[in-house]
Design a protein around this motif. Structure first.
Motif, PDB file in Angstrom:
ATOM      1  N   SER A 143      -1.392  -0.388 -15.194  1.00  0.00           N
ATOM      2  CA  SER A 143      -2.263  -1.196 -14.345  1.00  0.00           C
ATOM      3  C   SER A 143      -1.982  -2.655 -14.713  1.00  0.00           C
ATOM      4  O   SER A 143      -0.905  -2.965 -15.255  1.00  0.00           O
ATOM      5  N   LEU A 146      -8.269   4.646 -10.851  1.00  0.00           N
ATOM      6  CA  LEU A 146      -9.222   5.719 -10.512  1.00  0.00           C
ATOM      7  C   LEU A 146      -8.489   7.019 -10.184  1.00  0.00           C
ATOM      8  O   LEU A 146      -8.922   8.106 -10.561  1.00  0.00           O
ATOM      9  N   LEU A 147      -7.353   6.873  -9.480  1.00  0.00           N
ATOM     10  CA  LEU A 147      -6.592   8.066  -9.100  1.00  0.00           C
ATOM     11  C   LEU A 147      -6.057   8.777 -10.351  1.00  0.00           C
ATOM     12  O   LEU A 147      -6.088  10.013 -10.436  1.00  0.00           O
ATOM     13  N   TRP A 167       0.840  -1.208   0.000  1.00  0.00           N
ATOM     14  CA  TRP A 167       0.000   0.000   0.000  1.00  0.00           C
ATOM     15  C   TRP A 167       0.873   1.255   0.000  1.00  0.00           C
ATOM     16  O   TRP A 167       0.670   2.173  -0.794  1.00  0.00           O
ATOM     17  N   MET A 197       0.569   2.909  -3.617  1.00  0.00           N
ATOM     18  CA  MET A 197      -0.314   4.081  -3.578  1.00  0.00           C
ATOM     19  C   MET A 197       0.470   5.359  -3.254  1.00  0.00           C
ATOM     20  O   MET A 197       0.264   6.393  -3.883  1.00  0.00           O
ATOM     21  N   ALA A 209      -7.493   1.208  -7.430  1.00  0.00           N
ATOM     22  CA  ALA A 209      -7.416   2.561  -6.859  1.00  0.00           C
ATOM     23  C   ALA A 209      -6.508   3.440  -7.715  1.00  0.00           C
ATOM     24  O   ALA A 209      -6.805   4.621  -7.933  1.00  0.00           O
ATOM     25  N   VAL A 269      -6.260  -4.334  -5.313  1.00  0.00           N
ATOM     26  CA  VAL A 269      -6.856  -3.140  -4.673  1.00  0.00           C
ATOM     27  C   VAL A 269      -6.053  -1.901  -5.075  1.00  0.00           C
ATOM     28  O   VAL A 269      -6.609  -0.865  -5.452  1.00  0.00           O
ATOM     29  N   ASN A 270      -4.729  -2.019  -5.037  1.00  0.00           N
ATOM     30  CA  ASN A 270      -3.856  -0.897  -5.419  1.00  0.00           C
ATOM     31  C   ASN A 270      -4.067  -0.521  -6.888  1.00  0.00           C
ATOM     32  O   ASN A 270      -4.097   0.661  -7.239  1.00  0.00           O
TER      33      ASN A 270
END
Ligand code: NAD
Length: 316
Positions: A114, A149-150, A89, A93, A146, A142-143
């Motif tokens: 991705s 989307l980020l 994470w 992230m 996200a 999950v990363n």
């Protein structure tokens, strides 16, 4: 894209992407950065140490070299991320938002990959649509969701020219993969050359999307050079080339080495990850929006991998 800073440049993708970018845009126009030096001593030229968790460091380098593009590759891959979810994470992230902030502050074009790992067990497995349910069950997934989307957010909110690809498992011979679930598809070629047999940690019949690295590198450059106005799915294009299970790799190798054998000793953690990923993604959005194409299928990739690895093993 004229002057490019690459993070995570000593990894499986970066070690070959940097060479390709230097050949395309000029030796002096690609700054390779990583938290560690390349294992083989390559990339001494225009190399800077950069921990992507330190935003200021990345900002200062981007400013020092007056870059117009960041290619952000530094990450912890799927199997390693499952072993260290908190570190994943923080790196996946934290590093991403730091890199996006540098792009926002300096007005840079931005690329980050991705992965098929952005999908989960409830996603349709065959011809996985560009826009599908994404409920991954791994920290890496999950990363990646996200992160997609980020990157969309930074484009919509701040106008940063963010672009990205959902890479399949990537196969290459220069740098060993960094701890992903599809690493078996690289190991199998090394073992074919060295021992003529391979014990797969992924079970028979487990299909996943795969791609030869030269096709992935071409896709990065084609996407980055594409007309921005034509990009609808700018941060997470499905791109697919080869859908294969371990026995398909074995059969392709046996065309060159009839004596090659495969055995199985399944690793439950990586098998569970593999079972949650698509068999093959639908790449039609990438084809329509920026003419995505690929050159290598399983047989042509296998012939090239065996030839290149044979030469590499003889040299060592
Ligand atoms: P890799 O593990 O081979 O390389 C990652 C690099 O990041 C390494 O050189 C490592 O030293 C560096 N790094 C680690 N922590 C760092 C930090 N704190 N600061 C700076 N650098 C750091 O990974 P890769 O295969 O080259 O993957 C690059 C990107 O592509 C990742 O986002 C990955 O998720 C994505 N991707 C890869 C594959 C694949 O099959 N290789 C498939 C799908 C997506």
């Amino acid at each position: 894209m004229k002057k490019i800073l690459v993070t995570g440049a000593c990894g499986q993708i970066g070690s070959e992407l940097v060479t390709k970018l230097r050949n395309t845009y000029g030796e002096d126009n690609v700054i390779a950065t990583d938290i560690r030096k390349a294992q083989d001593g390559s990339m001494e030229q225009l190399f800077e140490t950069c921990d992507v968790r330190k935003a200021e460091n990345m900002y200062n380098l981007a400013k020092k070299y007056n870059v117009d593009t960041i290619m952000h590759l530094a990450a912890l891959l799927s199997a390693k991320a499952e072993a260290a979810p908190k570190l994943a994470w923080d790196l996946n992230m934290g590093g991403l938002i730091n890199a996006l902030e540098v792009a926002r502050e300096l007005g840079l074009q931005f690329f980050t990959p991705s992965s098929i790992g952005a999908f989960g067990p409830s996603t349709p497995k065959d011809e996985t649509p560009q826009e599908a349910l994404q409920r991954p069950t791994t920290m890496y997934g999950v990363n990646k969701v996200a992160g997609e989307l980020l990157c969309d957010y930074y484009y919509q909110r701040f106008g940063v020219d963010t672009r990205g690809l959902r890479f399949p498992g990537l196969i290459s011979y220069k740098t060993l993969p960094g701890g992903g679930t599809t690493d078996y598809a690289v190991e199998i070629y090394y073992e074919a050359i060295k021992n003529k047999t391979y014990t797969s940690y992924i079970g028979e019949g487990t299909y996943m999307d795969m791609m030869y690295l030269p096709d992935a590198l071409n896709a990065i450059i084609d996407l980055m050079e594409a007309d921005s106005d034509k990009l609808i799915h700018r941060n997470a294009f499905n791109i697919s080339a080869i859908s294969a299970a371990p026995e398909d790799f074995a059969k392709a190798i046996q065309k060159h080495q009839p004596e090659f054998t495969i055995k199985y000793d399944v690793d439950p953690i990586r098998q569970k990850i593999a079972d949650s990923w698509p068999n093959r993604m639908d790449s039609s959005a990438a084809v329509m929006e920026w003419n995505y194409s690929f050159n290598y299928d399983l047989d042509t990739m296998t012939a090239d991998m065996l030839e290149k690895l044979q030469a590499k093993v003889i040299k060592q």
